[in-house]
Design an enzyme around this catalytic site. Structure first.
Site, short mmCIF file in Angstrom:
data_model
loop_
_atom_site.label_atom_id
_atom_site.label_comp_id
_atom_site.label_asym_id
_atom_site.label_seq_id
_atom_site.Cartn_x
_atom_site.Cartn_y
_atom_site.Cartn_z
CB ALA A 96 4.63 3.35 7.87
CB SER A 132 -1.20 -0.10 1.16
OG SER A 132 -0.74 0.26 2.28
CB VAL A 133 0.05 4.54 -1.27
CG1 VAL A 133 -1.19 5.13 0.27
CG2 VAL A 133 0.08 6.20 -1.10
CE LYS A 134 -2.94 5.58 4.40
NZ LYS A 134 -3.29 6.85 4.73
CG ASP A 135 4.62 -0.02 2.75
OD1 ASP A 135 3.64 -0.29 3.48
OD2 ASP A 135 5.42 -1.32 1.59
#
Length: 453
Positions: A48, A42-45
């Site tokens: 994070a 996901s883009v959230k890596d």
């Protein structure tokens, strides 16, 4: 050797893929920035790792410490990978509407998962915002990430996602479309693209039950806009500091049903297996079709991988239960297709009311036809039964024949949905359908509503 030192170094440089079938009737060139190739899918890596980097620089987290975050699942996955490499523990707090797959994946990569109710106010001590903060206060050597207000979130996208999109489109991008949750992606990318070309339009995809669209258009935080919704990862009942409304040109709302349906369409028609915020985004683009012109280059970002939704949007039973499955129901027999092989549950006129209650619990049903000598003579309805038992609990030992309601109408299997809807009303909660083999089955108000949704 061409080798990465650890998995975090593989984050970013995700591909842009042209959409061909779903946007074929629209003016412009439509491109998908597919973030599923990040190691956490996901883009959230991106954000994070950036948030942990900044926390380490500021001394907010010490070696062996515990990272705590409220997440819809994807940020948790990115944090989990970073915590594994950096040597931290992780506690993820999720709302109970998040998919089981997300929770299982987080546990698989070592996170402790705490689940909270969805349908509570943000200030409620049970909400996943409140629980995250409380755990951070109670846990020694811990750091509460707070992706909503932690501006390292949008900085990550300003530094990486925005430049990638600009370079991959050779600066030809005219519109950027993305679902908005914490606001980090749209704000960081939007700021970068606007600095490169102020004419680039930044469009946020919102969901019904979220406050973003009305707040952006009126400046009013309307609590009447807030209600439970199914779509994951976008929309909010708060205003995160990461949402920079000044770089956003327009919000488009998409329904839960359309988000689910178009998520499946992306897999079937484009071969892109992504999550339900992607379904929201592509449906939003189709809703805004008059906004785009022939020479436009429209980039839509797809947040996460479809494997996190196999028990939800990609499950026919889940879709059918919510009236999301596009089925062409025409007759009573169509409504029975999925359960006509199951026996019809009945009770005899001389049985006790307590027997009917037990059967309702066992089979999880609300109506039971009453029979006598093989004929249908009445009905036990859950609502009516509860009302009578509240007034007189001793009725449990009465014969069903003494309290049953009128018998259900019996229709042919060819009866149209329109005719069924006329028969099922406040007084008559169901009908019986006579099948070709002489057996009968029941269609309830819930079945008809599901077919018409």
């Amino acid at each position: 050797m061409k080798v990465y030192n650890n998995i975090l170094e593989t984050i970013g440089n995700t591909p842009i893929v042209r959409l061909n079938k779903m946007t074929k009737d629209l003016e412009g060139d439509f491109l998908a920035k597919v973030e599923t190739t990040n190691p956490g899918n996901s883009v959230k890596d991106r954000m994070a790792v950036k948030m942990i980097d900044e926390a380490e620089k500021q001394g907010l987290i010490k070696p062996g410490g515990t990272v705590i975050e409220g997440t819809s699942g994807n940020t948790g996955m990115g944090l989990a990978l970073a915590c594994i490499i950096r040597g931290y523990k992780l506690i993820c707090v999720l709302s109970d509407k998040q998919s089981k797959e997300k929770m299982d994946i987080l546990r698989a990569v070592g996170a402790e998962v705490v689940v909270c109710p969805t349908n509570v106010e943000p200030e409620d001590p049970r909400s996943y915002y409140s629980v995250s903060k409380r755990l951070a206060e109670e846990t020694p050597n811990s750091w509460y990430v707070n992706q909503y207000d932690n501006l390292a979130n949008r900085e990550a996208h300003y530094e990486s996602t925005g430049p990638e999109i600009w370079e991959q489109t050779e600066g030809k991008i005219t519109h950027f479309v993305v679902g908005v949750g914490t606001g980090g992606t749209i704000s960081g990318v939007g700021k970068y693209l606007k600095e490169k070309n102020p004419d680039v339009k930044i469009i946020g995809i919102d969901t019904y039950g979220s406050v973003f669209k009305k707040y952006h258009e009126t400046g009013i935080f309307d609590e009447n806009e807030i209600y439970p919704y199914i779509t994951e990862g976008i929309g909010e009942d708060i205003l995160p500091k990461n949402v920079d409304f000044s770089v956003i040109d327009h919000f488009e709302k998409v329904t839960d049903k359309d988000a689910a349906i178009y998520t499946r369409k992306l897999a079937l028609e484009e071969g892109i297996f992504v999550g339900n915020s992607a379904g929201s985004a592509i449906k939003g683009i189709l809703q805004m079709k008059d906004m785009f012109k022939k020479d436009d280059v429209v980039v839509v970002l797809f947040h996460d991988h479809g494997s996190r939704y196999v028990g939800k949007m990609f499950n026919d039973d889940w879709m059918r239960d919510r009236g999301f499955l596009e089925e062409n129901h025409k007759s009573a027999e169509d409504l029975l297709e999925n359960h006509k092989d199951q026996p019809l549950v009945t009770v005899g006129v001389e049985e006790l009311v307590s027997h009917a209650v037990a059967k309702m619990r066992q089979y999880k049903i609300s109506q039971i036809p009453v029979t006598k000598d093989g004929e249908f003579v009445g009905l036990i309805d859950e609502t009516a039964l509860i009302n009578q038992l509240v007034d007189n609990n001793e009725l449990k030992d009465e014969a069903i024949g003494n309290i049953m309601g009128p018998k259900l109408p019996i229709v042919k299997s060819s009866t149209s949905i329109k005719e069924l809807s006329k028969l099922i009303n406040k007084e008559m909660p169901a009908v019986l359908v006579e099948l070709e083999n002489g057996k009968h089955h029941i269609i309830t108000r819930h079945d008809v509503i599901g077919a018409m949704a």
